[in-house]
Design a protein around this motif. Structure first.
Motif, PDB file in Angstrom:
ATOM      1  N   GLU A 406      14.073  -8.539  40.782  1.00 42.21           N
ATOM      2  CA  GLU A 406      12.899  -7.776  41.220  1.00 42.21           C
ATOM      3  C   GLU A 406      12.041  -7.365  40.027  1.00 42.21           C
ATOM      4  O   GLU A 406      10.804  -7.417  40.081  1.00 42.21           O
ATOM      5  CB  GLU A 406      13.361  -6.555  42.007  1.00 42.21           C
ATOM      6  CG  GLU A 406      12.237  -5.677  42.549  1.00 42.21           C
ATOM      7  CD  GLU A 406      11.371  -6.402  43.577  1.00 42.21           C
ATOM      8  OE1 GLU A 406      10.234  -5.948  43.797  1.00 42.21           O
ATOM      9  OE2 GLU A 406      11.828  -7.415  44.146  1.00 42.21           O
ATOM     10  N   LEU A 407      12.677  -6.971  38.938  1.00 41.52           N
ATOM     11  CA  LEU A 407      11.928  -6.566  37.740  1.00 41.52           C
ATOM     12  C   LEU A 407      11.189  -7.753  37.133  1.00 41.52           C
ATOM     13  O   LEU A 407      10.030  -7.632  36.708  1.00 41.52           O
ATOM     14  CB  LEU A 407      12.882  -5.950  36.714  1.00 41.52           C
ATOM     15  CG  LEU A 407      13.432  -4.557  37.057  1.00 41.52           C
ATOM     16  CD1 LEU A 407      14.558  -4.178  36.105  1.00 41.52           C
ATOM     17  CD2 LEU A 407      12.325  -3.508  36.995  1.00 41.52           C
ATOM     18  N   LYS A 408      11.840  -8.909  37.090  1.00 43.64           N
ATOM     19  CA  LYS A 408      11.184 -10.097  36.522  1.00 43.64           C
ATOM     20  C   LYS A 408      10.044 -10.580  37.401  1.00 43.64           C
ATOM     21  O   LYS A 408       9.028 -11.084  36.898  1.00 43.64           O
ATOM     22  CB  LYS A 408      12.220 -11.211  36.324  1.00 43.64           C
ATOM     23  CG  LYS A 408      13.168 -10.958  35.160  1.00 43.64           C
ATOM     24  CD  LYS A 408      14.123 -12.128  34.934  1.00 43.64           C
ATOM     25  CE  LYS A 408      14.954 -11.896  33.678  1.00 43.64           C
ATOM     26  NZ  LYS A 408      15.898 -12.998  33.414  1.00 43.64           N
ATOM     27  N   ARG A 409      10.190 -10.424  38.712  1.00 44.71           N
ATOM     28  CA  ARG A 409       9.109 -10.789  39.620  1.00 44.71           C
ATOM     29  C   ARG A 409       7.917  -9.857  39.444  1.00 44.71           C
ATOM     30  O   ARG A 409       6.757 -10.301  39.461  1.00 44.71           O
ATOM     31  CB  ARG A 409       9.598 -10.718  41.061  1.00 44.71           C
ATOM     32  CG  ARG A 409       8.585 -11.165  42.106  1.00 44.71           C
ATOM     33  CD  ARG A 409       9.000 -10.785  43.495  1.00 44.71           C
ATOM     34  NE  ARG A 409       9.073  -9.341  43.666  1.00 44.71           N
ATOM     35  CZ  ARG A 409       8.010  -8.562  43.843  1.00 44.71           C
ATOM     36  NH1 ARG A 409       6.789  -9.087  43.865  1.00 44.71           N
ATOM     37  NH2 ARG A 409       8.151  -7.257  44.002  1.00 44.71           N
ATOM     38  N   ALA A 410       8.212  -8.573  39.245  1.00 43.86           N
ATOM     39  CA  ALA A 410       7.133  -7.574  39.143  1.00 43.86           C
ATOM     40  C   ALA A 410       6.459  -7.576  37.778  1.00 43.86           C
ATOM     41  O   ALA A 410       5.287  -7.222  37.666  1.00 43.86           O
ATOM     42  CB  ALA A 410       7.700  -6.180  39.434  1.00 43.86           C
ATOM     43  N   LEU A 411       7.209  -7.983  36.738  1.00 45.41           N
ATOM     44  CA  LEU A 411       6.672  -7.932  35.374  1.00 45.41           C
ATOM     45  C   LEU A 411       6.812  -9.304  34.711  1.00 45.41           C
ATOM     46  O   LEU A 411       7.582  -9.483  33.770  1.00 45.41           O
ATOM     47  CB  LEU A 411       7.417  -6.869  34.549  1.00 45.41           C
ATOM     48  CG  LEU A 411       7.372  -5.429  35.086  1.00 45.41           C
ATOM     49  CD1 LEU A 411       8.352  -4.552  34.325  1.00 45.41           C
ATOM     50  CD2 LEU A 411       5.960  -4.862  34.995  1.00 45.41           C
ATOM     51  N   PRO A 412       6.058 -10.286  35.173  1.00 44.76           N
ATOM     52  CA  PRO A 412       6.210 -11.654  34.631  1.00 44.76           C
ATOM     53  C   PRO A 412       5.843 -11.766  33.159  1.00 44.76           C
ATOM     54  O   PRO A 412       6.357 -12.639  32.458  1.00 44.76           O
ATOM     55  CB  PRO A 412       5.272 -12.487  35.515  1.00 44.76           C
ATOM     56  CG  PRO A 412       4.271 -11.501  36.050  1.00 44.76           C
ATOM     57  CD  PRO A 412       5.019 -10.212  36.217  1.00 44.76           C
TER      58      PRO A 412
END
Length: 625
Positions: A406-412
């Motif tokens: 979720e973090l990687k999706r939100a902060l590419p």
């Protein structure tokens, strides 16, 4: 002449002391305390000479001869060997295995060539000294305490390897560099360190829990640092000793002053402080507290309010703002591997479970598999329910992989700087000079510098406190204290919870409240420190066989206790969790004893369990095999 030999290896209890004959060529040279080579079954082993006695030749039939003398010089005081035999009875293990831990590596060539060795006198003390307790709230206070308390030859016992660097930095300007005792050292290094330990210099020795089996009579000071940590307990294999229990048995005969120290006293230590069992700078009472009132304490977020506000994410609105609106370094703590804790069907309510453990399978998205975290049973993931063939399969519960995803999706843009650390992480990646976000389980606690993080977010405190173990709440408390101590007020701690009224959270501003509430609960339910516990567990090839054996031993022991030992209470047999582990099905029996009589009751109990049972005094878990 006959000689009593202590085999220096793990052997069955019935073979803990063996009798051999002394051949003519060794009659003038063999003596008590020597290490000798003796035949054992189809091979040869090392043994320690306990005693010599003459006997009539009629009784010498079928007795084997001592083969040779490995070390002619006594390396261990015989009085201390007798004390270790007492410790061995407490843990239902062979005394020779414990004695071997006190000796240098048994390198035959080097020991045979040893020409001189000064064996220090074993000066026994009369009476039992009070243990001195030290509480420190900052790293500077910790350093000051260690420097002040380390008088003469000092042994500092730590629970984890990662604390070693902290202690080395404290003593980096010492005249004598501390000696590190680590079982992972080479045989050569262990051999050299053992003899360096016997030098006349006032060395500082740093070691993990096995260091409690060094010759303790050599030391002027013994410090158990971070005393609250569970890894002072050797929990995963025989002998399942606890450093503090071993010291409690040996301390009446030692010259050393013994200190316990921590930034987070264990519940049992707080009880000892309150009841004046430990020596401390002040006497605790209803009005005299150990801790000062906290000026700053964690931010607590009620996730029930988040849901009422239509936020169904596992991140609260406040945490989402930290993620998206700031450039702060963040650490997310979630002690749960995998992507989702379980996979269930919303049509028939089936939960995909391990066929052996009967526990929910964890979904690992990276591998697209379902895996049991205990027995490692693995099966491929299917989006169709195996029971009703419905496609209404849903992921349940949040795992560390889901948070990372979720973090990687939100902060590419900073995807490379979002790092996951769990038990599968072999190498800890280096952090960038820009923003870093780490998602970690308990594996991360000893490997990163929390002073570099602006916020520490605890995502799943509730579930960890619901674990059906009497120490679950204390374990979560010590984790919170860990974050507080090692961040040194440089980081703000944020706790997401569905139960803001839990007494642990209510105690964050008044820490004494936690200990007194927890002690009251344990007193009412008869758990340590008000009683002594020991558990006995057995593994069988099938659940039926395991239960039958556990029930047989329980029934037999129950009858014996009713007749002879009414001071001991046993509970069981109880199916352990997971019930299937290391290819066996497990059941346990729990024994409760009075604190006053446990040193007498425990060896008696141990002797009434078959050798195939595992013995675990003072367990850190009641249900986990």
């Amino acid at each position: 002449m006959l000689v009593e030999i202590l085999p220096l290896r793990q052997v069955p209890r019935a073979l803990d002391q063996l009798t051999y004959r002394v051949p003519k060529e060794l009659l003038d040279t063999i003596s008590v305390g020597q290490i000798v080579k003796v035949p054992f079954r189809k091979s040869f082993i090392s043994g320690l000479v306990l005693s010599l006695h003459s006997t009539d030749t009629i009784h010498l039939q079928n007795i084997k001869d001592v083969d040779s003398i490995i070390c002619a010089l006594p390396l261990l005081n015989q009085e201390y060997v007798l004390k270790l035999q007492e410790v061995a009875k407490m843990y239902s293990t062979s005394a020779g295995d414990l004695v071997k831990k006190c000796l240098p590596p048994l390198q035959v060539r080097k020991l045979k060539s040893l020409k001189s060795f000064h064996l220090p006198q074993y000066k026994t003390q009369k009476g039992k000294k009070k243990i001195q307790y030290h509480y420190y709230s900052t790293q500077q206070e910790h350093a000051n305490f260690l420097k002040k308390a380390s008088k003469g030859k000092t042994l500092i016992i730590i629970p984890e390897t990662f604390y070693k660097n902290t202690l080395l930095s404290i003593f980096q300007n010492q005249k004598n560099i501390p000696i590190i005792f680590d079982s992972s050292d080479t045989t050569k290094q262990l051999y050299e360190n053992w003899f360096a330990l016997h030098s006349n210099e006032s060395n500082i020795i740093i070691g993990l829990r096995n260091a409690v089996f060094l010759p303790l009579y050599l030391f002027d000071t013994i410090i158990v640092d971070y005393e609250h940590e569970q890894n002072h307990k050797h929990w995963d294999q025989k002998p399942r000793f606890h450093v503090k229990d071993v010291l409690d048995i040996l301390s009446p005969t030692l010259k050393a002053n013994i200190h316990y120290a921590s930034f987070c006293p264990s519940v049992s230590s707080y009880h000892s402080l309150y009841n004046d069992i430990f020596s401390f700078e002040k006497k605790l009472s209803k009005t005299t507290l150990l801790f000062s009132k906290q000026k700053s304490f964690p931010c607590i977020i009620d996730m029930k309010d988040e849901k009422r506000g239509k936020n169904f994410s596992f991140f609260s609105e406040y945490v989402q703002n930290l993620i998206f609106e700031t450039e702060e370094n963040l650490f997310f703590y979630l002690n749960r591997k995998g992507f989702a804790r379980s996979v269930g069907c919303s049509h028939c309510d089936n939960i995909e479970s391990c066929a052996k453990c009967h526990l929910p399978l964890t979904y690992f998205k990276d591998e697209k598999v379902l895996r049991c975290n205990y027995c490692q049973y693995t099966e491929s993931f299917s989006s169709t329910c195996k029971k009703c063939k419905s496609s209404l399969v849903e992921l349940q519960g949040v795992g560390i992989e889901m948070v990372e995803s979720e973090l990687k999706r939100a902060l590419p843009d900073i995807k490379k700087n979002i790092i996951r650390i769990d038990s599968n992480t072999s190498e800890i990646p280096s952090f960038s000079d820009s923003r870093n976000i780490v998602v970690g389980t308990a594996r991360a606690l000893g490997v990163i510098d929390f002073k570099k993080f602006d916020k520490i977010i605890i995502l799943d405190l509730d579930r960890q406190m619901l674990i059906p173990e009497y120490m679950a709440t204390e374990n979560m408390w010590s984790t919170l204290c860990f974050f507080e101590f090692f961040s040194q007020s440089m980081s703000k701690i944020i706790i997401q919870t569905h139960n803001t009224q839990h007494f642990l959270l209510k105690s964050l501003q008044e820490k004494d409240r936690f200990y007194r509430t927890e002690l009251l609960l344990r007193k009412e339910t008869l758990y340590p420190p008000y009683i002594a516990l020991s558990r006995y567990f057995y593994g069988g090839r099938s659940p039926e066989l395991a239960y039958q054996e556990a029930k047989r031993v329980y029934d037999t022991l129950k009858r014996t206790l009713t007749e002879t030992r009414k001071s001991v209470t046993i509970i069981g047999p109880i199916e352990m969790q997971p019930r299937y582990f290391r290819n066996q099905y497990w059941y346990c029996i729990i024994a409760k004893m009075t604190k006053e009589a446990w040193e007498n009751d425990l060896p008696w109990l141990n002797a009434h369990f078959p050798p195939s049972w595992k013995v675990d005094p003072n367990p850190i878990s009641l249900l986990s095999p």
